[in-house]
Design a protein around this motif. Structure first.
Motif, PDB file in Angstrom:
ATOM      1  N   HIS A 252    -115.414   3.844  52.398  1.00 42.44           N
ATOM      2  CA  HIS A 252    -116.648   3.517  53.113  1.00 42.44           C
ATOM      3  C   HIS A 252    -116.890   4.516  54.254  1.00 42.44           C
ATOM      4  O   HIS A 252    -118.042   4.915  54.503  1.00 42.44           O
ATOM      5  CB  HIS A 252    -116.570   2.099  53.671  1.00 42.44           C
ATOM      6  N   ALA A 253    -115.811   4.913  54.940  1.00 47.14           N
ATOM      7  CA  ALA A 253    -115.963   5.900  56.019  1.00 47.14           C
ATOM      8  C   ALA A 253    -116.562   7.191  55.481  1.00 47.14           C
ATOM      9  O   ALA A 253    -117.459   7.783  56.091  1.00 47.14           O
ATOM     10  CB  ALA A 253    -114.610   6.147  56.680  1.00 47.14           C
ATOM     11  N   GLY A 254    -116.073   7.627  54.314  1.00 45.34           N
ATOM     12  CA  GLY A 254    -116.609   8.844  53.715  1.00 45.34           C
ATOM     13  C   GLY A 254    -118.048   8.669  53.259  1.00 45.34           C
ATOM     14  O   GLY A 254    -118.873   9.590  53.376  1.00 45.34           O
ATOM     15  N   ALA A 255    -118.367   7.467  52.759  1.00 46.59           N
ATOM     16  CA  ALA A 255    -119.715   7.217  52.235  1.00 46.59           C
ATOM     17  C   ALA A 255    -120.779   7.246  53.332  1.00 46.59           C
ATOM     18  O   ALA A 255    -121.938   7.582  53.072  1.00 46.59           O
ATOM     19  CB  ALA A 255    -119.740   5.855  51.528  1.00 46.59           C
ATOM     20  N   ILE A 256    -120.410   6.895  54.558  1.00 43.86           N
ATOM     21  CA  ILE A 256    -121.403   6.884  55.652  1.00 43.86           C
ATOM     22  C   ILE A 256    -121.398   8.192  56.447  1.00 43.86           C
ATOM     23  O   ILE A 256    -121.979   8.278  57.520  1.00 43.86           O
ATOM     24  CB  ILE A 256    -121.177   5.697  56.603  1.00 43.86           C
ATOM     25  N   GLY A 257    -120.722   9.214  55.905  1.00 42.18           N
ATOM     26  CA  GLY A 257    -120.816  10.545  56.498  1.00 42.18           C
ATOM     27  C   GLY A 257    -119.682  10.963  57.408  1.00 42.18           C
ATOM     28  O   GLY A 257    -119.727  12.047  57.999  1.00 42.18           O
ATOM     29  N   ILE A 258    -118.646  10.127  57.538  1.00 42.49           N
ATOM     30  CA  ILE A 258    -117.503  10.518  58.370  1.00 42.49           C
ATOM     31  C   ILE A 258    -116.604  11.450  57.563  1.00 42.49           C
ATOM     32  O   ILE A 258    -116.256  11.143  56.424  1.00 42.49           O
ATOM     33  CB  ILE A 258    -116.704   9.270  58.816  1.00 42.49           C
ATOM     34  N   ASN A 259    -116.272  12.590  58.139  1.00 46.18           N
ATOM     35  CA  ASN A 259    -115.379  13.543  57.472  1.00 46.18           C
ATOM     36  C   ASN A 259    -113.945  13.026  57.607  1.00 46.18           C
ATOM     37  O   ASN A 259    -113.301  13.200  58.641  1.00 46.18           O
ATOM     38  CB  ASN A 259    -115.514  14.931  58.109  1.00 46.18           C
ATOM     39  N   THR A 260    -113.450  12.401  56.541  1.00 47.28           N
ATOM     40  CA  THR A 260    -112.137  11.755  56.625  1.00 47.28           C
ATOM     41  C   THR A 260    -110.991  12.764  56.731  1.00 47.28           C
ATOM     42  O   THR A 260    -109.950  12.460  57.292  1.00 47.28           O
ATOM     43  CB  THR A 260    -111.913  10.846  55.399  1.00 47.28           C
ATOM     44  N   ARG A 261    -111.208  13.974  56.190  1.00 51.56           N
ATOM     45  CA  ARG A 261    -110.144  14.988  56.307  1.00 51.56           C
ATOM     46  C   ARG A 261    -109.975  15.427  57.754  1.00 51.56           C
ATOM     47  O   ARG A 261    -108.854  15.585  58.250  1.00 51.56           O
ATOM     48  CB  ARG A 261    -110.474  16.196  55.422  1.00 51.56           C
ATOM     49  N   VAL A 262    -111.107  15.656  58.428  1.00 50.78           N
ATOM     50  CA  VAL A 262    -111.043  16.038  59.841  1.00 50.78           C
ATOM     51  C   VAL A 262    -110.447  14.902  60.664  1.00 50.78           C
ATOM     52  O   VAL A 262    -109.617  15.123  61.555  1.00 50.78           O
ATOM     53  CB  VAL A 262    -112.455  16.399  60.364  1.00 50.78           C
ATOM     54  N   LEU A 263    -110.854  13.659  60.349  1.00 49.71           N
ATOM     55  CA  LEU A 263    -110.344  12.502  61.079  1.00 49.71           C
ATOM     56  C   LEU A 263    -108.833  12.341  60.859  1.00 49.71           C
ATOM     57  O   LEU A 263    -108.087  12.037  61.798  1.00 49.71           O
ATOM     58  CB  LEU A 263    -111.082  11.247  60.615  1.00 49.71           C
ATOM     59  N   SER A 264    -108.397  12.572  59.621  1.00 51.62           N
ATOM     60  CA  SER A 264    -106.972  12.487  59.315  1.00 51.62           C
ATOM     61  C   SER A 264    -106.193  13.559  60.085  1.00 51.62           C
ATOM     62  O   SER A 264    -105.135  13.276  60.668  1.00 51.62           O
ATOM     63  CB  SER A 264    -106.756  12.665  57.809  1.00 51.62           C
ATOM     64  N   ALA A 265    -106.739  14.798  60.101  1.00 51.79           N
ATOM     65  CA  ALA A 265    -106.070  15.885  60.834  1.00 51.79           C
ATOM     66  C   ALA A 265    -106.021  15.592  62.327  1.00 51.79           C
ATOM     67  O   ALA A 265    -105.014  15.860  62.996  1.00 51.79           O
ATOM     68  CB  ALA A 265    -106.803  17.203  60.574  1.00 51.79           C
ATOM     69  N   LEU A 266    -107.113  15.014  62.864  1.00 52.27           N
ATOM     70  CA  LEU A 266    -107.145  14.674  64.290  1.00 52.27           C
ATOM     71  C   LEU A 266    -106.096  13.621  64.615  1.00 52.27           C
ATOM     72  O   LEU A 266    -105.383  13.721  65.620  1.00 52.27           O
ATOM     73  CB  LEU A 266    -108.541  14.162  64.663  1.00 52.27           C
ATOM     74  N   LEU A 267    -105.976  12.605  63.765  1.00 54.29           N
ATOM     75  CA  LEU A 267    -105.001  11.544  64.005  1.00 54.29           C
ATOM     76  C   LEU A 267    -103.567  12.083  63.944  1.00 54.29           C
ATOM     77  O   LEU A 267    -102.712  11.711  64.758  1.00 54.29           O
ATOM     78  CB  LEU A 267    -105.187  10.422  62.974  1.00 54.29           C
ATOM     79  N   LEU A 268    -103.313  12.989  62.994  1.00 51.65           N
ATOM     80  CA  LEU A 268    -101.973  13.577  62.885  1.00 51.65           C
ATOM     81  C   LEU A 268    -101.687  14.496  64.075  1.00 51.65           C
ATOM     82  O   LEU A 268    -100.552  14.576  64.557  1.00 51.65           O
ATOM     83  CB  LEU A 268    -101.848  14.345  61.574  1.00 51.65           C
ATOM     84  N   GLY A 269    -102.723  15.210  64.558  1.00 52.13           N
ATOM     85  CA  GLY A 269    -102.546  16.022  65.757  1.00 52.13           C
ATOM     86  C   GLY A 269    -102.223  15.164  66.973  1.00 52.13           C
ATOM     87  O   GLY A 269    -101.363  15.509  67.802  1.00 52.13           O
ATOM     88  N   LEU A 270    -102.886  14.020  67.072  1.00 47.38           N
ATOM     89  CA  LEU A 270    -102.597  13.081  68.164  1.00 47.38           C
ATOM     90  C   LEU A 270    -101.189  12.503  68.029  1.00 47.38           C
ATOM     91  O   LEU A 270    -100.525  12.219  69.033  1.00 47.38           O
ATOM     92  CB  LEU A 270    -103.630  11.953  68.172  1.00 47.38           C
ATOM     93  N   LEU A 271    -100.738  12.338  66.785  1.00 48.51           N
ATOM     94  CA  LEU A 271     -99.366  11.877  66.558  1.00 48.51           C
ATOM     95  C   LEU A 271     -98.377  12.881  67.137  1.00 48.51           C
ATOM     96  O   LEU A 271     -97.412  12.501  67.818  1.00 48.51           O
ATOM     97  CB  LEU A 271     -99.125  11.676  65.058  1.00 48.51           C
TER      98      LEU A 271
END
Length: 286
Positions: free
Chosen positions: A167-186
């Motif tokens: 659903h996140a991808g369907a509404i225009g959220i770039n899930t790859r960028v979000l995943s990379a951001l979360l891992l960077g924050l990790l």
């Protein structure tokens, strides 16, 4: 000794106030991120990154750099390596994570064993929160504030990503960028927590708060709040216990978090086994 004296005495020592500040900041940062890691199912990734930063910390000590620089480089590198192995082979995620983090952890041990007089393995593995300098405090507070600010600013996107990635991808959220951001924050969060509890116990601070909160509430916003509150209380209790019992501060903090998890496991409103048993008994007698 009165309760007031019992509470005030540790704060009369500068090293204890420093330890308390660093532990609370590190615990709060870990608690926020932990809630998303547990819901996404990335707990093992937290374990991997916390161990994979060891060579970075060792190299930083040898070169006289702030330890956060090397730790962050190797943390991000470990995430990239795991992603690369997963993308270019048929190896499953858990195997890729296991191979990368054990290899980097072993590299760190080799670097330290080759330079035994330059680095203190005990401080790296188990933390040295009672010996933090002014520069360490500034570093931990600054990095922790940045990580917390980003997590709170992007909390709606991270929450949707955690529960419904499609659903996140369907509404225009770039899930790859979000995943990379979360891992960077990790990786950033691991750097913050290293000073407080060391590499070995960082994984506990990244998993236990989120797991505890998930036993206490179904609402995600409430989970975030509970995760932080429980962690701050556990951090304060752990620091005081370590002072009065003269035991490892990092170990005492993690044990306090574990005690909170046990209480939530037994009596939590959502998943407590005792609470569930009492509800079944009431329904049978009604």
């Amino acid at each position: 000794m009165s309760l007031i004296d019992w509470l005030v005495e540790p704060l009369m020592f500068d090293f204890m106030t420093r330890a308390l500040l660093v532990t609370v900041v590190a615990g709060t940062t870990c608690a926020l991120l932990s809630t998303w890691l547990v819901q996404i199912g990335w707990s093992l990734m937290g374990d991997a990154v916390s161990h994979a930063v060891l060579p970075g910390v060792a190299v930083s000590y040898l070169l006289g750099w702030p330890f956060a620089v090397g730790a962050f480089i190797f943390g991000v590198g470990a995430v990239a390596l795991i992603g690369g192995v997963r993308a270019t082979t048929k190896i499953k995620s858990d195997a890729a994570i296991g191979v990368v983090f054990t290899s980097l952890f072993a590299l760190g041990l080799v670097i330290i064993s080759a330079n035994p007089s330059q680095t203190d393995l005990g401080h790296i593995l188990f933390g040295n929160v009672l010996g933090v300098s002014d520069a360490d405090i500034v570093q931990v507070v600054a990095i922790g504030a940045i990580a917390c600010a980003i997590l709170l600013a992007k909390r709606k996107d991270f929450t949707l990503f955690a529960f419904d990635r499609s659903h996140a991808g369907a509404i225009g959220i770039n899930t790859r960028v979000l995943s990379a951001l979360l891992l960077g924050l990790l990786a950033l969060t691991v750097v913050v927590a290293l000073q407080a509890v060391g590499i070995i116990l960082v994984v506990a601070m990244l998993i236990t708060p989120g797991a505890t909160a998930s036993l206490l509430s179904r609402r995600f916003d409430r989970m975030l709040l509970l995760s932080v509150v429980v962690t701050v209380v556990a951090s304060i209790v752990g620091v005081y216990v370590s002072y009065y019992l003269d035991v490892s501060t990092g170990g005492a903090v993690v044990l306090a978090q574990a005690a909170a998890f046990v209480l939530a496991y037994l009596f939590g409103a959502r998943g407590g086994v005792v609470t569930a048993a009492l509800r079944r008994r009431r329904s049978m007698t009604a």
